[in-house]
Design an enzyme around this catalytic site. Structure first.
Site, PDB file in Angstrom:
ATOM      1  N   LEU A 222      -8.137  -9.952  -5.674  1.00 25.73           N
ATOM      2  CA  LEU A 222      -7.216 -10.665  -4.979  1.00 25.73           C
ATOM      3  C   LEU A 222      -7.141 -10.007  -3.628  1.00 25.73           C
ATOM      4  O   LEU A 222      -6.674 -10.747  -2.329  1.00 25.73           O
ATOM      5  CB  LEU A 222      -5.893 -10.489  -5.452  1.00 25.73           C
ATOM      6  CG  LEU A 222      -5.412 -11.416  -6.750  1.00 25.73           C
ATOM      7  CD1 LEU A 222      -4.333 -11.295  -7.333  1.00 25.73           C
ATOM      8  CD2 LEU A 222      -5.528 -12.932  -6.397  1.00 25.73           C
ATOM      9  N   CYS A 223      -7.571  -8.809  -3.154  1.00 27.16           N
ATOM     10  CA  CYS A 223      -7.096  -8.294  -1.931  1.00 27.16           C
ATOM     11  C   CYS A 223      -8.259  -8.600  -0.911  1.00 27.16           C
ATOM     12  O   CYS A 223      -7.998  -9.070   0.201  1.00 27.16           O
ATOM     13  CB  CYS A 223      -7.422  -6.654  -2.230  1.00 27.16           C
ATOM     14  SG  CYS A 223      -8.866  -6.083  -2.998  1.00 27.16           S
ATOM     15  N   THR A 224      -9.316  -9.236  -1.527  1.00 25.31           N
ATOM     16  CA  THR A 224     -10.506  -9.774  -0.736  1.00 25.31           C
ATOM     17  C   THR A 224      -9.964 -11.032  -0.412  1.00 25.31           C
ATOM     18  O   THR A 224     -10.008 -11.440   0.937  1.00 25.31           O
ATOM     19  CB  THR A 224     -11.710  -9.936  -1.546  1.00 25.31           C
ATOM     20  OG1 THR A 224     -12.260  -8.869  -2.047  1.00 25.31           O
ATOM     21  CG2 THR A 224     -12.831 -10.653  -0.502  1.00 25.31           C
ATOM     22  N   GLU A 227      -7.215 -10.438   2.426  1.00 25.23           N
ATOM     23  CA  GLU A 227      -7.277  -9.857   3.468  1.00 25.23           C
ATOM     24  C   GLU A 227      -8.511  -9.884   4.378  1.00 25.23           C
ATOM     25  O   GLU A 227      -8.648 -10.189   5.495  1.00 25.23           O
ATOM     26  CB  GLU A 227      -7.012  -8.200   3.234  1.00 25.23           C
ATOM     27  CG  GLU A 227      -5.471  -7.993   3.219  1.00 25.23           C
ATOM     28  CD  GLU A 227      -5.288  -6.782   2.452  1.00 25.23           C
ATOM     29  OE1 GLU A 227      -6.041  -5.819   2.384  1.00 25.23           O
ATOM     30  OE2 GLU A 227      -4.321  -6.854   1.607  1.00 25.23           O
TER      31      GLU A 227
END
Ligand SMILES: [Zn+2]
Length: 446
Positions: A222-224, A227
């Site tokens: 999810l962070c990829t 962000e």
């Protein structure tokens, strides 16, 4: 040999009620010995009777592989077959799921597949179950001699593997108790490629032993997505998994609704432009969101044929079973290769695990203390789950939800897992940040 007689009255039937000559091809392998016969094979009527009157097999999935499997098994002499599938028939299934017709659209696959096979193959009983695999109790799976998986999801395979491995018991010397081995046959296809494999938990590698065989799933952290998107799929998944929920919180996303898909596409497009990423198209958006894997009927037929053959070999020992993994690639010519993969000796699912004996009255808390003491070099703050994946005590975000289990008796927690029985031995899986992988502990409470 004469062809079938069109005059019904003169059709000769054998003692089983089958048309004489119906099983001629099967008789070639079951009624006589041969150089490739498997260990303990005894040609003759008794073996044929085991196949036809005793064997009870379960097919998981009534889709592309499942339709083929049901037909193959019925035509191979299996007469008691159950099938589970939770899906209904969609127009797009009809090119390869050949048991279904246009007027079946919207009906449950399992039920229609069972009906069609029984219509076409005399004497076979196919019992359908229109539900999820997880809806069945673990004990329900015990009734089947062989479980054949024609599934398209890793999760469902992992689940079934965990259930089959949970039946496994070991002798004191660490060898598997033969009577507790629940054989699985797994087929899988993706486009022109496929595999068939035989899993005898405790003997051959289980699904979990060889997780590395499967390409990493195309899910992105999810962070990829949030962000640092780098590829078009990141932008599409961002719009699909994050943006939709934020901006249309009261609507459930429906991949079959063209307006929904267009919304995802347009938002993914804007995000891609903002990050200077190319390649977002409506077609690609649909591929990513629906996770479309092309399905090739001939690949399904080949893989299902191999799986059914392995089931026949396993049921009758008419030939040695596959050892233990066959891959097929039809994308450029035809190539197959069979390889004997090895078990992971530390597999949390199918290895004997480390034996540990504790008093009958021990609580989960006592068990954790004992584990920390026994493995002081590698375990400090363990999370504990059962071999079926039920969380007993977890660290981190699930700590609060599982904390109440700590003072409970371990025998109770394991008993619940096994449907309330008086089972006082059980496998638990220990996870700890300091461990390389899960640790399997064979607990006996005496
Ligand atoms: Zn394993």
């Amino acid at each position: 040999m004469e062809g079938p007689d069109v005059n019904m009255q003169s059709i000769e039937r054998d003692h089983r009620g089958d048309i004489v000559g119906r099983w001629t091809d099967l008789d070639y392998v079951l009624m006589r010995d041969g150089p490739s016969a498997g260990p303990g094979f005894e040609p003759g009527e008794d073996t044929k009777s085991v196949l036809m009157d005793v064997m009870h097999v379960l097919v998981l999935g009534a889709g592309g592989l499942g339709c083929e499997l049901l037909k193959d098994l019925a035509l191979s002499g299996f007469k008691k077959i159950d099938v589970i599938d939770m899906d209904t028939i969609d127009l797009s299934n009809l090119n390869r799921q050949f048991l279904f017709r246009p007027h079946d659209i919207g009906k449950p696959k399992a039920i229609i597949a069972a009906e069609r096979v029984m219509e076409r193959v005399e004497g076979v009983t196919v019992t359908p179950h229109y539900c999820r695999i997880e809806d069945k109790d673990d004990d329900w799976f015990q009734q089947f001699h062989i479980i054949i998986m024609g599934l398209d999801s890793l999760e469902a395979r992992s689940y079934m593997n965990a259930v089959a491995c949970s039946f496994l018991r070991f002798e004191a010397d660490g060898t598997p108790d033969q009577s507790t081995i629940k054989p699985l046959i797994d087929g899988g296809t993706e486009g022109w490629k496929g595999h068939a494999r035989v899993i005898l938990p405790g003997v051959t590698p289980c699904f979990h032993c060889t997780m590395w065989l499967f390409p990493p799933q195309t899910t992105y952290p999810l962070c990829t997505l949030a962000e640092t998107p780098r590829i078009a799929a990141h932008c599409i998944e961002y719009a699909h998994l994050i943006q939709w929920g934020n901006e249309r919180p009261n609507e459930e996303f429906d991949a079959d609704d063209p307006e929904h898909m267009k919304w995802i596409y347009e938002n993914a497009m804007r995000r891609a432009e903002a990050f200077g990423i190319e390649g977002v198209t409506l077609h690609h958006t649909m591929g990513v969101v629906k996770n479309i894997i092309p399905a090739i009927p001939s690949t399904n037929a080949i893989i299902a044929g191999q799986c059914a053959l392995e089931a026949l070999k396993m049921a009758t020992m008419c030939a040695k079973g596959m050892d233990n993994f066959m891959m097929y690639n039809g994308s450029d010519g035809v190539y197959t290769h069979t390889v004997a993969y090895e078990k992971d000796p530390d597999c949390p699912m199918c290895s004997p695990g480390v034996a540990m004996e504790l008093p009958k009255e021990s609580t989960l808390s006592d068990v954790i203390d004992a584990i920390v003491k026994k493995f002081e070099d590698t375990v400090a703050l363990p999370s504990i789950s059962t071999s079926n994946g039920t969380n007993l005590y977890m660290r981190g975000v699930l700590e609060e939800a599982t904390r109440d289990n700590l003072p409970r008796k371990m025998s109770e927690l394991l008993g619940e897992e096994h449907g309330g029985g008086e089972k006082l031995d059980g496998l638990i899986i220990v996870n700890d940040k300091k461990l390389k992988g899960p640790l399997r502990v064979r607990l006996s409470l005496a």
